[in-house]
Scaffold this motif. Sequence first.
Motif, short mmCIF file in Angstrom:
data_model
loop_
_atom_site.label_atom_id
_atom_site.label_comp_id
_atom_site.label_asym_id
_atom_site.label_seq_id
_atom_site.Cartn_x
_atom_site.Cartn_y
_atom_site.Cartn_z
N GLY B 1 0.81 -1.14 0.00
CA GLY B 1 -0.08 0.04 -0.18
C GLY B 1 0.75 1.43 0.00
N ALA B 2 0.00 2.34 -0.04
CA ALA B 2 0.88 3.69 -0.34
C ALA B 2 1.09 4.11 1.14
N LEU B 3 2.35 4.50 1.50
CA LEU B 3 2.72 4.95 2.90
C LEU B 3 3.58 6.33 2.71
N VAL B 4 3.54 7.10 3.46
CA VAL B 4 4.24 8.34 3.82
C VAL B 4 5.27 8.48 5.14
N TYR B 5 6.24 8.40 5.22
CA TYR B 5 6.87 8.49 6.56
C TYR B 5 7.39 9.92 6.58
N GLN B 6 7.27 10.59 7.74
CA GLN B 6 7.59 11.88 7.84
C GLN B 6 8.59 11.65 9.14
N GLN B 29 4.54 6.69 -6.50
CA GLN B 29 5.26 7.77 -7.00
C GLN B 29 4.61 8.91 -6.78
N ALA B 30 5.42 9.76 -5.90
CA ALA B 30 4.76 10.84 -5.29
C ALA B 30 5.27 12.17 -6.32
N GLY B 99 -1.14 12.40 -8.23
CA GLY B 99 -1.73 13.36 -9.24
C GLY B 99 -3.12 12.66 -9.74
N ASP B 100 -3.19 11.41 -9.80
CA ASP B 100 -4.41 10.48 -10.17
C ASP B 100 -5.32 9.97 -8.78
N SER B 101 -4.62 10.07 -7.63
CA SER B 101 -5.23 9.40 -6.81
C SER B 101 -5.48 10.35 -5.25
N ASP B 102 -6.15 9.92 -4.51
CA ASP B 102 -6.13 10.71 -3.10
C ASP B 102 -4.85 10.85 -2.50
N TYR B 103 -4.88 11.72 -1.56
CA TYR B 103 -3.60 11.97 -0.90
C TYR B 103 -3.25 11.37 0.23
N THR B 104 -2.11 10.88 0.54
CA THR B 104 -1.71 10.11 1.51
C THR B 104 -0.77 11.10 2.65
#
Lengths: 110, 114
Positions: B1-6, B29-30, B99-104
Amino acid sequence: GQQVQQSPASLVLQEGENAELQCNFSSTATRLQWFYQRPGGSLVSLLYNPSGTKHTGRLTSTTVTKERRSSLHISSSQTTDSGTYFCAMELPSGSWQLIFGSGTQLTVMP
Amino acid sequence: GALVYQYPRRTICKSGTSMRMECQAVGFQATSVAWYRQSPQKTFELIALSTVNSAIKYEQNFTQEKFPISHPNLSFSSMTVLNAYLEDRGLYLCGASTGDSDYTFGSGTRLLVI
């Protein structure tokens, strides 16, 4: 004026009751996304619903694009549902920029 | 799945110093990375939107001189808060989209200025 308005600002429920959160936006939205902010601050995406009705677990979102509104229904609320719920929309300019509402603070009492 | 680590998750800096926060997208791809700030008792304000191969667009009240952003590839972005003062405290979130999907969104970096 504010482009995304949420209501109510706060909501207190007893565990087991249903919650209805509203989101109104001032222009046609190309994306409409509901988020939950945990008490610690992290933001979790709940539903991505630019139009129509979508379900996930106890959550149902209905977006009526023509009427520029979206709702989030939480059924059989639990104490762990407490937190702040945000809706966010993207302007139709294709900028990929999300504009957030001011949030609804939900408190579910045991 | 899509993950964003900060990271970092939280940081304290002295008034007048600078701090850098990073955002890593995993599993997608962000193309677009948005940086937001949530000041105490407020909603999320967009600081800037960065799209790969395009100029970074800053919102009113936020400047590149104060919040320089780097978005060198489709998986990484960083933002620095230069000369941080009390009014800069809050939760900083990065959100990424193909760009074509929701934000994570990442979990945020909480900045405390002392």
